[in-house]
Every structure is written in structure tokens, then in C-alpha cells.
Design a protein around this motif. Sequence first.
Motif, short mmCIF file in Angstrom:
data_model
loop_
_atom_site.label_atom_id
_atom_site.label_comp_id
_atom_site.label_asym_id
_atom_site.label_seq_id
_atom_site.Cartn_x
_atom_site.Cartn_y
_atom_site.Cartn_z
N ALA A 119 0.84 -1.21 0.00
CA ALA A 119 0.00 0.00 0.00
C ALA A 119 0.88 1.25 0.00
O ALA A 119 0.59 2.24 -0.68
CB ALA A 119 -0.94 -0.01 1.20
N LEU A 167 0.86 4.16 -2.92
CA LEU A 167 0.65 5.60 -2.68
C LEU A 167 1.83 6.42 -3.19
O LEU A 167 1.67 7.48 -3.78
CB LEU A 167 0.43 5.86 -1.19
CG LEU A 167 -0.85 5.26 -0.60
CD1 LEU A 167 -0.89 5.45 0.91
CD2 LEU A 167 -2.08 5.91 -1.22
N LEU A 182 2.66 10.51 -3.57
CA LEU A 182 2.73 10.90 -2.16
C LEU A 182 4.12 10.58 -1.61
O LEU A 182 4.65 9.49 -1.82
CB LEU A 182 1.68 10.14 -1.34
CG LEU A 182 0.26 10.71 -1.40
CD1 LEU A 182 -0.42 10.34 -2.69
CD2 LEU A 182 -0.56 10.19 -0.22
N THR A 184 6.90 9.72 1.37
CA THR A 184 6.79 8.65 2.38
C THR A 184 5.96 9.09 3.59
O THR A 184 5.08 8.36 4.04
CB THR A 184 8.20 8.22 2.83
OG1 THR A 184 8.94 7.89 1.67
CG2 THR A 184 8.14 7.02 3.74
N LEU A 237 -1.48 8.97 5.63
CA LEU A 237 -2.78 8.57 5.07
C LEU A 237 -3.17 7.17 5.55
O LEU A 237 -4.32 6.91 5.89
CB LEU A 237 -2.71 8.63 3.54
CG LEU A 237 -4.04 8.60 2.79
CD1 LEU A 237 -4.89 9.80 3.14
CD2 LEU A 237 -3.81 8.56 1.28
N LEU A 238 -2.18 6.30 5.64
CA LEU A 238 -2.46 4.93 6.10
C LEU A 238 -2.79 4.90 7.59
O LEU A 238 -3.62 4.12 8.04
CB LEU A 238 -1.28 4.00 5.78
CG LEU A 238 -1.05 3.76 4.28
CD1 LEU A 238 0.19 2.89 4.06
CD2 LEU A 238 -2.26 3.12 3.61
N GLU A 286 -4.20 7.38 9.21
CA GLU A 286 -5.56 7.93 9.29
C GLU A 286 -6.58 6.84 8.94
O GLU A 286 -7.60 6.68 9.62
CB GLU A 286 -5.71 9.12 8.34
CG GLU A 286 -7.11 9.72 8.42
CD GLU A 286 -7.40 10.71 7.29
OE1 GLU A 286 -6.50 10.99 6.49
OE2 GLU A 286 -8.55 11.16 7.21
N ALA A 287 -6.26 6.09 7.89
CA ALA A 287 -7.20 5.06 7.44
C ALA A 287 -7.38 3.98 8.51
O ALA A 287 -8.48 3.52 8.77
CB ALA A 287 -6.68 4.43 6.15
N ALA A 289 -9.44 5.50 11.19
CA ALA A 289 -10.78 5.93 10.74
C ALA A 289 -11.83 4.85 10.93
O ALA A 289 -13.00 5.15 11.14
CB ALA A 289 -10.71 6.35 9.28
N GLU A 290 -11.40 3.60 10.87
CA GLU A 290 -12.40 2.54 10.95
C GLU A 290 -13.18 2.54 12.27
O GLU A 290 -14.32 2.13 12.29
CB GLU A 290 -11.74 1.18 10.71
CG GLU A 290 -11.18 1.11 9.30
CD GLU A 290 -11.26 -0.27 8.66
OE1 GLU A 290 -11.14 -0.31 7.44
OE2 GLU A 290 -11.42 -1.27 9.37
N ASN A 348 7.98 8.42 -5.35
CA ASN A 348 7.08 9.57 -5.49
C ASN A 348 7.70 10.68 -6.34
O ASN A 348 7.00 11.41 -7.03
CB ASN A 348 6.67 10.10 -4.11
CG ASN A 348 7.85 10.50 -3.26
OD1 ASN A 348 8.67 9.65 -2.90
ND2 ASN A 348 7.97 11.77 -2.94
N VAL A 396 -3.68 -2.22 -5.32
CA VAL A 396 -3.73 -2.53 -3.89
C VAL A 396 -5.01 -2.00 -3.26
O VAL A 396 -5.45 -0.89 -3.57
CB VAL A 396 -2.50 -1.91 -3.20
CG1 VAL A 396 -2.48 -2.25 -1.71
CG2 VAL A 396 -1.21 -2.38 -3.86
N ILE A 452 -6.87 -0.38 -0.19
CA ILE A 452 -6.50 0.41 0.98
C ILE A 452 -7.75 0.73 1.79
O ILE A 452 -8.41 1.73 1.57
CB ILE A 452 -5.77 1.71 0.59
CG1 ILE A 452 -4.65 1.41 -0.43
CG2 ILE A 452 -5.18 2.37 1.82
CD1 ILE A 452 -3.85 2.62 -0.84
N PRO A 453 -8.08 -0.13 2.76
CA PRO A 453 -9.28 0.11 3.57
C PRO A 453 -9.16 1.44 4.32
O PRO A 453 -8.07 1.79 4.78
CB PRO A 453 -9.30 -1.06 4.56
CG PRO A 453 -8.33 -2.06 4.03
CD PRO A 453 -7.35 -1.32 3.19
N GLY A 454 -10.26 2.13 4.42
CA GLY A 454 -10.27 3.36 5.23
C GLY A 454 -9.89 4.62 4.48
O GLY A 454 -10.11 5.72 4.97
N VAL A 455 -9.30 4.49 3.28
CA VAL A 455 -8.95 5.69 2.50
C VAL A 455 -9.93 5.77 1.34
O VAL A 455 -9.99 4.86 0.52
CB VAL A 455 -7.52 5.61 1.95
CG1 VAL A 455 -7.22 6.83 1.08
CG2 VAL A 455 -6.51 5.49 3.06
N PHE A 491 -7.80 9.86 -1.73
CA PHE A 491 -6.56 9.31 -2.29
C PHE A 491 -6.18 10.07 -3.56
O PHE A 491 -5.03 10.52 -3.72
CB PHE A 491 -6.79 7.82 -2.57
CG PHE A 491 -5.79 7.17 -3.49
CD1 PHE A 491 -4.45 7.14 -3.20
CD2 PHE A 491 -6.23 6.57 -4.66
CE1 PHE A 491 -3.54 6.53 -4.05
CE2 PHE A 491 -5.33 5.95 -5.51
CZ PHE A 491 -3.99 5.94 -5.22
N SER A 519 0.01 16.14 -4.41
CA SER A 519 1.42 15.80 -4.20
C SER A 519 2.22 16.08 -5.47
O SER A 519 3.33 16.61 -5.41
CB SER A 519 1.58 14.33 -3.83
OG SER A 519 0.97 14.08 -2.60
#
Lengths: 434, 251
Positions: free
Chosen positions: A383, A387, A392, A394, A400-401, A403-404, A407-408, B73, B88, B90-93, B98, B105
Motif C-alpha cells: 500500500a 501511494l 505521495l 513517504t 494517510l495509512l 488515518e485510514a 478511521a475505521e 514519489n 492494492v 487500501i481500507p479506510g482511505v 486518495f 502531491s
Amino acid sequence: MTEKNHFDGINYADDFKSASGQLPGADIAWLKELRQKSIDDFIKVGIPGPKVEEWKYSNLNALKSGSFKTGLEKSSASDAAGIADIKGSKVVFVDGFYNSVQSEIKNQQGVTLQSLNEFVKSNPEKAQALIDGQAQDNSLRNLNLALMTGGFVLIVDEGVKLAEPIQIIHVVTSPAADKSLRLRNLIHIGKNASAQIIEDYSGAQDVNCWSQNVTTAKLDENATLEMYQFQDQGNETIHMSETLVDVLENANFKHYSLNVGAAMSRTEIKPTLKGENGNVELSGAFLARGGNAHDVFTHMKHMMPQCDSDQNYRGVLDKGGKSAFQGKVYVAKDAQLTNADQSNKNLILDRNAEANSKPELLIYADDVKCSHGATVGELDSEALFYLKSRGLDTLSAKALLVEAFVAEVYQDIEIGAVKEKYLALAREWLAHNE
Amino acid sequence: MLEIKNLHVEVGGKEILKGLNLTINSGEVHAIMGPNGAGKSTLSYAICGKDGYEITDGTVTFNGKDLLELEANERAGEGIFLGLQYPVEIPGVSNLNFLKAALNSLRKYRGEEEIAAVDFLKLIRAKAAELEMDPEMLKRAVNVGFSGGEKKRNEMVQMALLDPIFSVLDETDSGLDIDALRIVADGINRMRSPKKAILVITHYQRLLDYVVPDFVHVLADGKIVKSGDKSLAIKLEQDGYSGLGINETAA
């Protein structure tokens, strides 16, 4: 005398002796008597040491000398804005005292919202009934009652829906250094009534103090209470918050928390399902890095049949961070058809971090569904690359990960401003790490 | 635009690419075909800068810049896009968050201002519509619960939004039914331009019926063993890799 594996509490006797005459309600006989009994009970037991199972992850060594004296002087107003988009009443405490200038109480028919000290004066019988009825089987809770300097009272009458969420804002400023700050809050939500409480703890950096609050709530038949507890105390603060909730028939209790600050935080949530078809949902996250230790301790007591409880906690730990989740579920012999779920997932961002997770299920009924799960993992490198391949850097990708991941547990929060605040904090937390 | 010289790449200590040379100019579409295990995905990851792909020799330059010096990046910032074989989850995003984070970015890398929220929404809705993506999918978590076709379509929407100069599409066609394949091909063809270039990596010839390449290369055992035009792909389809003397199982 102290109990086995407890630190001696005798050092608090002097503090009580010198403070008791100046504590709020010192002229009210029943309260004075109750405080005296509470300090005596506390001293008999003492402060739990690390060998006490429930406290094995939070070392209270710093408290045994009794060096934190009860803060008795009101500090002047401080920055305590709260969440601007929320228009309901604001109750502000600065260094453990109710601040009437910054507070904003909006009257609503059928709703009592007052500082505890005012309530004790204006409504002594009800106050005594509310306080006296509380369990006094916990030494730190007894210490809180002996030395508390106030708190808030919320009573929502039968059938009344609180129009707007209430904000309870706690601020710690520099005069609180070396002090202990103790509040006692009382909540009673009547039959078919509902309320939302947004609690916010923040404080100055480098102020070495002990903040210890106890909140007791009673939810009558079919009542609903949602509590949102956000803690970002100063880096030298010891933060403790204990919430005890009685949930009667068909009542609903939801508790959301986010712990990020303080040198050490201990969040205790203890719901007791005392009527059939009660429902409790506890959701929270804790983010810790070097200098932070968070300990979430829940004790879910299913006393009656057909109740549901769900616990969902997530921890994020960066270098030097430490956390513990201890989730105790008790299902009494008569509490058939209980559904009790519990989950704790932890994300470790650095190998030098520590996440402890300890479920404890005590089930005495035979027809129940109970589950628990705990995981500790690292960020998904696939993941992260995905990104980064989209541009994005590092840090942003990790943020973001994070937060994700967090977030759940907050996805069902209905108050948009609260949800956004929690998620923004999770999103920005890593960048503040540098 | 892209120049790869004598590229050697190791993964987990095992050499996968063994001296690969490839030059791609503006306006060109190249296809790389090859048997399983030939190093096709390794090539795409090496170009895009994935960790764990160790370059032991050779150079990769992009518009004169040494790509190997840059983080993944930063390569994206230079205008490189990788469409993944397995996008991939990505749960929660949310997809929307994204995509916005990605676009901003890239803008930041290029010294441009962040896009206004309203403009972003207009842009992404337009791109989703062009590629026939249900706008509801923008609100869902990135690729979570998406079918194989939906994931690939999402890759195409990302590509359209981020508007790269050079796109690498790693087996974007695998596992797609004919309708999804048409969408993917359409997405790729939209990126054709005299100022851009595309590298399509595929196991099968069928995508090349829709995306007609200027050059076709055969990758086997870590090297390009044959190059030609579109007819090479057709020949491969007819005769298989063994027709070129490539032993698929040994590769």
C-alpha cells in the motif's frame, strides 16, 4: 496498613488534612463526612502497584510520594475554544475548577446542566443521593471523592432530547504544576431521553501534574448517551479518567475516545448492563510515541439477558511509544443471549515500540456469543508503494495509512465536526513527530 | 524520453534482469511481451522505484534525469505512472481523498498550487465519466471490494487524472472480460500523444488489437531477445514463445 502489592497512601493524609477545610462544600456535613470516609478507605488500600494485575502496564510509582498536592487556587481564564461548529452549552474547567466566565450554559426545558459545587448547594438532597449511591470499592476513586474540587452535573429529564451536544472542556495551565486536579461528574439520562457529551482535555507542555477525573452516569430505560472523549494533555501530565455507566433496559451507551497526549494516560470505561436489551458500543484509538504511554481499561458487565456490547480499539505506536488495551468482559449467570464482541488492533511504525493487549472474558452464562481478537502489525509495504507511485512522499503516504487505520473506529460518528477533528489529528500526528 | 542501458536488477539476491536495453521516444507506444518469470514486472517496478528491487548495474534516464536517484514519489512527480497488475486495496482511505492527495502531491512536487476542492471534484467527475466509472465508486475505499475490472478501470481513472508523461502498464489487461478490456484500451489510447509515451507490458496479444503499438519487444530471461513491430505480436500469438526458441517453463 495497605493492601498487598499497593503503594502506601498515607502520604495523601497530609494533603487531605491541609486541603479539606478549603475544599468545596467543606461546610456541608454529609459531604464532609463522605470525604473523610473516602480518604480513610483510600488509605486502607493504597495506590495500586505494578503487581496488581489491572495496573501491570501503568506504573504509578510517580504517585506514591504524594508530591502532587491538591490544587486549590482558581487559575485565570485560558484558551478553551472547543469545537466552534458545535453550538450547544460549553462547560469549561481550568486547572480543575469550573470557570463560569468561559462556560456558556444554554437553558433547555427538562435539562439540568450545572457545576457540581453549585448543584450541591442548590439541590443538596439529589446531590447526596447521586453521590452516595456510587460504588466505593476502588481506592483511586475514593481518593478522587475525598479531594475533588468540582465537576459537572447533567440531568436530562424523562423524554427530553438534548438539543445540541454539550462540550466539556478541560484546560491545564502552568499554575497546575505539581498539583493534582480532580473532578467528579454526575450524569443521569432519564427514560426515553438522550444526550451527547463531547469532552476535550488539553494542557500546557512541561506542566507536571496529575489529572484524575471520575464520571458516573445512569441511563434509565430506553435512554441514549453518547460520549466523545478527546485527550491531548501536556507531555508531563498524568491523565486518568474513569467512566462508570449503568445501562438499564433498552438503553444505549456509546463511548468514543482518542488519546494522543500526556506522559501517561489511563482511560477506564466500566459499563454495567442492568436491564434487558441494553446496548453498549465502545470505540477508540490511541496514538503513542516516545514519552507517551496509553492504557485503555474496559470492564463490561453483562448482568441481564439479551444485551449487546461491542468494543473496538486501535493503537498506533511510533518509536518509543507504549500502549495497553485491557478489555474485561463479565457475563453473569443469568445474562443469557448476550452478544459481546471485542477487538483491538495495533499498528507498529517502529520496532522500538510496545503494544500490549489483554482480553479477559469471564462467562458464567451458557447461551452467549462472545468474541475477542487482538492483532499487532506493521504498515502494508504494498500500500505504501502504491501511494508513493501516485506521488505521495513517504511521510504523507504513512500519514494517510495511519488515518485510514484509525478511521475505521470512527466511521459511525454522526457529529461531523467531531469526526473531522479526530481524523485530522490522526492524519497530522506523524508529521508532528519530527 | 526513457533510456535504459544494461539494466541489471536483483530481487532477494536473485538476478532477474540481466542487462536490459530499451529506448522509448516521445509519441511512441511500446509493448513488452514475454513468458511468465521473464522479468516483465521487475522491469516496471525498477522503472518506478519500488523498494526491494536492487539495481546492481546499468542506468535508467528519463528526459536526461537519472531516475535511479529518485524515490518512487519523485519519479511520479517527474511524470511517470505505473498501472499495476494487482492494484492494492487500501481500507479506510476513500478513492476521492486518495486521488486528491495524489494530484496535490504531484502539483507540490512541480511547484504548483493545490487544486481547489471544487475544481478537483469537477475534474475527477469528468475523468470518471469519460471512463464510464460510477461516481459512487469515488466515495468508496480505494479498490476495496472492487471487482478485477473495476480495479483496472480505477487505474485508468487515476492515470487520466494524474496525466503522466510516461505510463507503464503492467499486465493491466490480465483477467479482464472483453468489456473491461475495451475500457482499459480506451483509457490507454486517450494517453497517446506526440508528447507522451506508453509502455504496455502484457502476456497476451489481445490488448494489442485495441492498443496498437509502434514497437513490440520480447523479454526472456532478463533480456530483450527480439524487437519488431506489431507483426511480432501476431507471430507470437500464432507460434507461441517456443516459435522464437524460448522455453517458457525454463524462463
